[in-house]
Write an enzyme that holds these catalytic residues in place. Structure first.
Site, PDB file in Angstrom:
ATOM      1  N   LYS A  45       0.845  -1.205   0.000  1.00  0.00           N
ATOM      2  CA  LYS A  45       0.000   0.000   0.000  1.00  0.00           C
ATOM      3  C   LYS A  45       0.884   1.260   0.000  1.00  0.00           C
ATOM      4  CE  LYS A  45      -3.674   2.574   1.533  1.00  0.00           C
ATOM      5  NZ  LYS A  45      -4.337   3.373   0.517  1.00  0.00           N
ATOM      6  N   GLN A  87     -12.817   4.854  12.012  1.00  0.00           N
ATOM      7  CA  GLN A  87     -14.215   4.515  12.318  1.00  0.00           C
ATOM      8  C   GLN A  87     -14.851   3.773  11.155  1.00  0.00           C
ATOM      9  OE1 GLN A  87     -14.799   8.824  13.152  1.00  0.00           O
ATOM     10  NE2 GLN A  87     -16.709   8.097  14.058  1.00  0.00           N
ATOM     11  N   ARG A  93     -15.659   7.674  17.623  1.00  0.00           N
ATOM     12  CA  ARG A  93     -14.197   7.754  17.666  1.00  0.00           C
ATOM     13  C   ARG A  93     -13.663   7.066  18.914  1.00  0.00           C
ATOM     14  NH1 ARG A  93     -16.351  12.811  15.921  1.00  0.00           N
ATOM     15  NH2 ARG A  93     -15.660  13.394  13.833  1.00  0.00           N
ATOM     16  N   SER A 124      -4.575  10.504  14.442  1.00  0.00           N
ATOM     17  CA  SER A 124      -5.269   9.238  14.759  1.00  0.00           C
ATOM     18  C   SER A 124      -6.282   9.449  15.882  1.00  0.00           C
ATOM     19  CB  SER A 124      -4.251   8.181  15.197  1.00  0.00           C
ATOM     20  OG  SER A 124      -3.211   8.062  14.264  1.00  0.00           O
ATOM     21  N   ASN A 125      -7.409   8.797  15.757  1.00  0.00           N
ATOM     22  CA  ASN A 125      -8.500   8.941  16.742  1.00  0.00           C
ATOM     23  C   ASN A 125      -8.473   7.858  17.813  1.00  0.00           C
ATOM     24  OD1 ASN A 125     -10.095  11.238  16.184  1.00  0.00           O
ATOM     25  ND2 ASN A 125     -10.848  10.277  14.301  1.00  0.00           N
ATOM     26  N   VAL A 127      -8.510  11.472  18.908  1.00  0.00           N
ATOM     27  CA  VAL A 127      -7.313  12.309  18.811  1.00  0.00           C
ATOM     28  C   VAL A 127      -6.923  12.937  20.144  1.00  0.00           C
ATOM     29  CG1 VAL A 127      -8.520  14.404  18.036  1.00  0.00           C
ATOM     30  CG2 VAL A 127      -6.189  14.014  17.312  1.00  0.00           C
ATOM     31  N   ASP A 128      -7.894  13.272  20.999  1.00  0.00           N
ATOM     32  CA  ASP A 128      -7.544  13.910  22.272  1.00  0.00           C
ATOM     33  C   ASP A 128      -6.807  12.933  23.191  1.00  0.00           C
ATOM     34  OD1 ASP A 128      -9.130  16.434  21.753  1.00  0.00           O
ATOM     35  OD2 ASP A 128     -10.706  14.930  21.579  1.00  0.00           O
ATOM     36  N   ASP A 153     -13.516  20.300  12.707  1.00  0.00           N
ATOM     37  CA  ASP A 153     -14.891  20.649  13.115  1.00  0.00           C
ATOM     38  C   ASP A 153     -15.111  22.161  12.992  1.00  0.00           C
ATOM     39  OD1 ASP A 153     -15.339  17.848  14.800  1.00  0.00           O
ATOM     40  OD2 ASP A 153     -13.324  18.661  14.827  1.00  0.00           O
ATOM     41  N   ARG A 156     -15.550  23.003   9.441  1.00  0.00           N
ATOM     42  CA  ARG A 156     -16.923  22.664   9.006  1.00  0.00           C
ATOM     43  C   ARG A 156     -17.906  23.746   9.445  1.00  0.00           C
ATOM     44  NH1 ARG A 156     -15.939  16.423  10.712  1.00  0.00           N
ATOM     45  NH2 ARG A 156     -15.207  15.725   8.682  1.00  0.00           N
ATOM     46  N   HIS A 180     -12.914  15.961  20.237  1.00  0.00           N
ATOM     47  CA  HIS A 180     -13.193  15.721  18.821  1.00  0.00           C
ATOM     48  C   HIS A 180     -14.056  14.452  18.789  1.00  0.00           C
ATOM     49  CE1 HIS A 180     -12.809  15.315  14.543  1.00  0.00           C
ATOM     50  NE2 HIS A 180     -12.133  14.189  14.628  1.00  0.00           N
ATOM     51  N   THR A 228     -13.114   9.889   5.858  1.00  0.00           N
ATOM     52  CA  THR A 228     -12.993  11.327   5.562  1.00  0.00           C
ATOM     53  C   THR A 228     -11.498  11.636   5.441  1.00  0.00           C
ATOM     54  OG1 THR A 228     -12.718  12.128   7.839  1.00  0.00           O
ATOM     55  CG2 THR A 228     -14.970  11.783   7.087  1.00  0.00           C
TER      56      THR A 228
HETATM   57  P1  NAD Z   1      -6.940   3.838   7.137  1.00  0.00           P
HETATM   58  O1  NAD Z   1      -7.400   2.523   7.705  1.00  0.00           O
HETATM   59  O2  NAD Z   1      -7.228   4.157   5.715  1.00  0.00           O
HETATM   60  O3  NAD Z   1      -5.363   3.981   7.336  1.00  0.00           O
HETATM   61  C1  NAD Z   1      -4.690   3.638   8.503  1.00  0.00           C
HETATM   62  C2  NAD Z   1      -3.319   3.157   8.079  1.00  0.00           C
HETATM   63  O4  NAD Z   1      -2.548   2.897   9.265  1.00  0.00           O
HETATM   64  C3  NAD Z   1      -3.361   1.832   7.282  1.00  0.00           C
HETATM   65  O5  NAD Z   1      -2.730   2.009   6.020  1.00  0.00           O
HETATM   66  C4  NAD Z   1      -2.602   0.855   8.163  1.00  0.00           C
HETATM   67  O6  NAD Z   1      -1.843  -0.105   7.425  1.00  0.00           O
HETATM   68  C5  NAD Z   1      -1.703   1.813   8.940  1.00  0.00           C
HETATM   69  N1  NAD Z   1      -1.129   1.215  10.161  1.00  0.00           N
HETATM   70  C6  NAD Z   1      -1.736   0.419  11.062  1.00  0.00           C
HETATM   71  N2  NAD Z   1      -0.844   0.066  11.999  1.00  0.00           N
HETATM   72  C7  NAD Z   1       0.333   0.660  11.673  1.00  0.00           C
HETATM   73  C8  NAD Z   1       1.640   0.658  12.248  1.00  0.00           C
HETATM   74  N3  NAD Z   1       1.899  -0.039  13.364  1.00  0.00           N
HETATM   75  N4  NAD Z   1       2.609   1.392  11.632  1.00  0.00           N
HETATM   76  C9  NAD Z   1       2.338   2.078  10.499  1.00  0.00           C
HETATM   77  N5  NAD Z   1       1.138   2.101   9.908  1.00  0.00           N
HETATM   78  C10 NAD Z   1       0.155   1.392  10.497  1.00  0.00           C
HETATM   79  O7  NAD Z   1      -7.539   4.959   8.107  1.00  0.00           O
HETATM   80  P2  NAD Z   1      -7.681   6.521   7.750  1.00  0.00           P
HETATM   81  O8  NAD Z   1      -9.018   6.765   7.168  1.00  0.00           O
HETATM   82  O9  NAD Z   1      -6.449   6.943   7.019  1.00  0.00           O
HETATM   83  O10 NAD Z   1      -7.701   7.150   9.215  1.00  0.00           O
HETATM   84  C11 NAD Z   1      -6.514   7.170   9.994  1.00  0.00           C
HETATM   85  C12 NAD Z   1      -6.813   7.703  11.387  1.00  0.00           C
HETATM   86  O11 NAD Z   1      -7.132   9.093  11.304  1.00  0.00           O
HETATM   87  C13 NAD Z   1      -8.022   7.038  12.061  1.00  0.00           C
HETATM   88  O12 NAD Z   1      -7.757   6.833  13.429  1.00  0.00           O
HETATM   89  C14 NAD Z   1      -9.127   8.056  11.857  1.00  0.00           C
HETATM   90  O13 NAD Z   1     -10.167   7.928  12.806  1.00  0.00           O
HETATM   91  C15 NAD Z   1      -8.343   9.329  12.020  1.00  0.00           C
HETATM   92  N6  NAD Z   1      -8.968  10.560  11.497  1.00  0.00           N
HETATM   93  C16 NAD Z   1      -8.856  11.660  12.270  1.00  0.00           C
HETATM   94  C17 NAD Z   1      -9.410  12.852  11.850  1.00  0.00           C
HETATM   95  C18 NAD Z   1      -9.277  14.087  12.733  1.00  0.00           C
HETATM   96  O14 NAD Z   1      -9.951  15.115  12.508  1.00  0.00           O
HETATM   97  N7  NAD Z   1      -8.443  14.053  13.750  1.00  0.00           N
HETATM   98  C19 NAD Z   1     -10.077  12.929  10.613  1.00  0.00           C
HETATM   99  C20 NAD Z   1     -10.153  11.775   9.824  1.00  0.00           C
HETATM  100  C21 NAD Z   1      -9.587  10.586  10.284  1.00  0.00           C
END
Ligand code: NAD
Length: 306
Positions: A45, A87, A93, A124-125, A127-128, A153, A156, A180, A228
């Site tokens: 990937k 999610q 979250r 990553s969530n 996030v707080d 947020d 938005r 969040h 998202t």
């Molecule tokens: P995703 O599943 O598409 O991607 C997550 C990636 O993490 C995957 O490619 C996976 O292989 C990788 N991963 C898992 N374990 C790992 C490790 N030990 N080392 C390296 N990589 C590893 O998910 P996403 O849609 O990209 O979302 C990622 C995170 O961001 C989620 O927790 C999501 O909830 C969060 N998020 C936060 C916000 C925000 O406003 N803070 C907004 C959107 C998404």
């Protein structure tokens, strides 16, 4: 934005999923780094994402986007943490907390000692909670580690109000505050357009309806397309730009509170001044009593998970 200022920034993005790869692409498009490293446990990937982003390099000043490992991360100027699970439709979250705490702890064990000036932006969530965890385990000063918090947020909220008043969204000021997540709230006492308070222009029902739309937006998107990523990538780029250009820009991020409107020693989304040392200071707005109560409730929820 045209950054012809030879920025010597190495930015490592951990996690090459929907968010991480879009963040890397956005940083490249906005010329915000000389070197971008993408790290993921899924080798195919991350290889595919880096190949795809490289196809755009001839249109960007960034010339170096490559696959990295944990050791390459340790001396990055900025680390953007997006690894973990996201999610699924119907999940909150907070449902992600156990899995993501374990993943993130193992990542920082692998990385080892991080350069003392590195700034970590946690996406990553939840996030707080993850921002708090990374502050504890990274060994860096707390102001150098923070979450994107209410950045998305609040964006938005601003774009919803911009449409409602037919005004450019940059002219809308104001913050969504707190977790969040489901206990976040619009701090209407901070929301204004062109010097006029929005609470003096809208009826309460409409304000409630806008707040609900903002709070449900992530669920609405995830139900339709599974994730998202465009909005959050723009938020991360905004934070990165504030750091590398030392803008002292007020951005709502999740950082450690120190008796901010009565809340102490947890990370929650609040407006903060972001510059080249990370969180320069929390912005000292005074919430009204109802908002303070909502902030306290948000804090209680987060504290249970810590
Ligand atoms: P995703 O599943 O598409 O991607 C997550 C990636 O993490 C995957 O490619 C996976 O292989 C990788 N991963 C898992 N374990 C790992 C490790 N030990 N080392 C390296 N990589 C590893 O998910 P996403 O849609 O990209 O979302 C990622 C995170 O961001 C989620 O927790 C999501 O909830 C969060 N998020 C936060 C916000 C925000 O406003 N803070 C907004 C959107 C998404």
């Amino acid at each position: 934005m045209d950054n012809k200022n030879n920025l010597e920034q190495k930015i490592a993005v951990i996690g090459a999923g929907a968010v991480g790869s879009t963040v890397a692409y956005t940083l490249m498009v906005k010329n915000l780094a000389s070197e971008i490293i993408l790290v993921d446990i899924n080798e195919e990937k991350v290889r595919g994402e880096v190949m795809d982003i490289n196809d755009g390099l001839s249109f960007s000043e960034t010339q170096n986007v490559k696959i990295g490992n944990y050791k390459d991360v340790a001396d990055a100027d900025i680390i953007v943490l997006t690894a973990g699970v996201a999610q699924k439709p119907g999940e909150t979250r907070l449902d992600l907390v156990v899995k993501n705490k374990n993943i993130i702890t193992s990542i920082f064990t692998e990385i080892g000692q991080i350069k003392s000036s590195t700034i970590i932006i946690v996406v990553s969530n939840p996030v707080d909670i993850i921002a708090y965890l990374v502050q504890e385990i990274s060994g860096l000063p707390k102001n150098q580690v923070f979450g994107t918090g209410m950045g998305l947020d609040s964006a938005r909220l601003r774009s919803n109000l911009a449409k409602r008043f037919n005004i450019e969204s940059e002219q809308v000021e104001g913050f969504v505050i707190g977790e969040h997540g489901d206990s976040e709230f619009v701090a209407w006492s901070t929301v204004s357009i062109g010097g006029k308070m929005v609470k003096d222009m809208l009826k309460e029902e409409e304000m409630n309806s806008i707040e609900e739309t903002v709070k449900k937006e992530a669920y609405e998107i995830i139900n339709r397309k599974g994730a998202t990523y465009y909005g959050i990538a723009m938020v991360v780029a905004d934070v990165v730009e504030a750091i590398i250009l030392n803008q002292n820009k007020i951005i709502p991020v999740s950082s450690r509170l120190n008796n901010w409107n009565g809340v102490d020693n947890i990370c929650l989304g609040t407006p903060a001044v972001i510059g080249n040392t990370g969180v320069v200071k929390l912005w000292p707005i005074e919430l009204n009593p109802i908002e303070k109560e909502k902030l306290k409730k948000s804090a209680e929820i987060i504290r249970q998970y810590l």
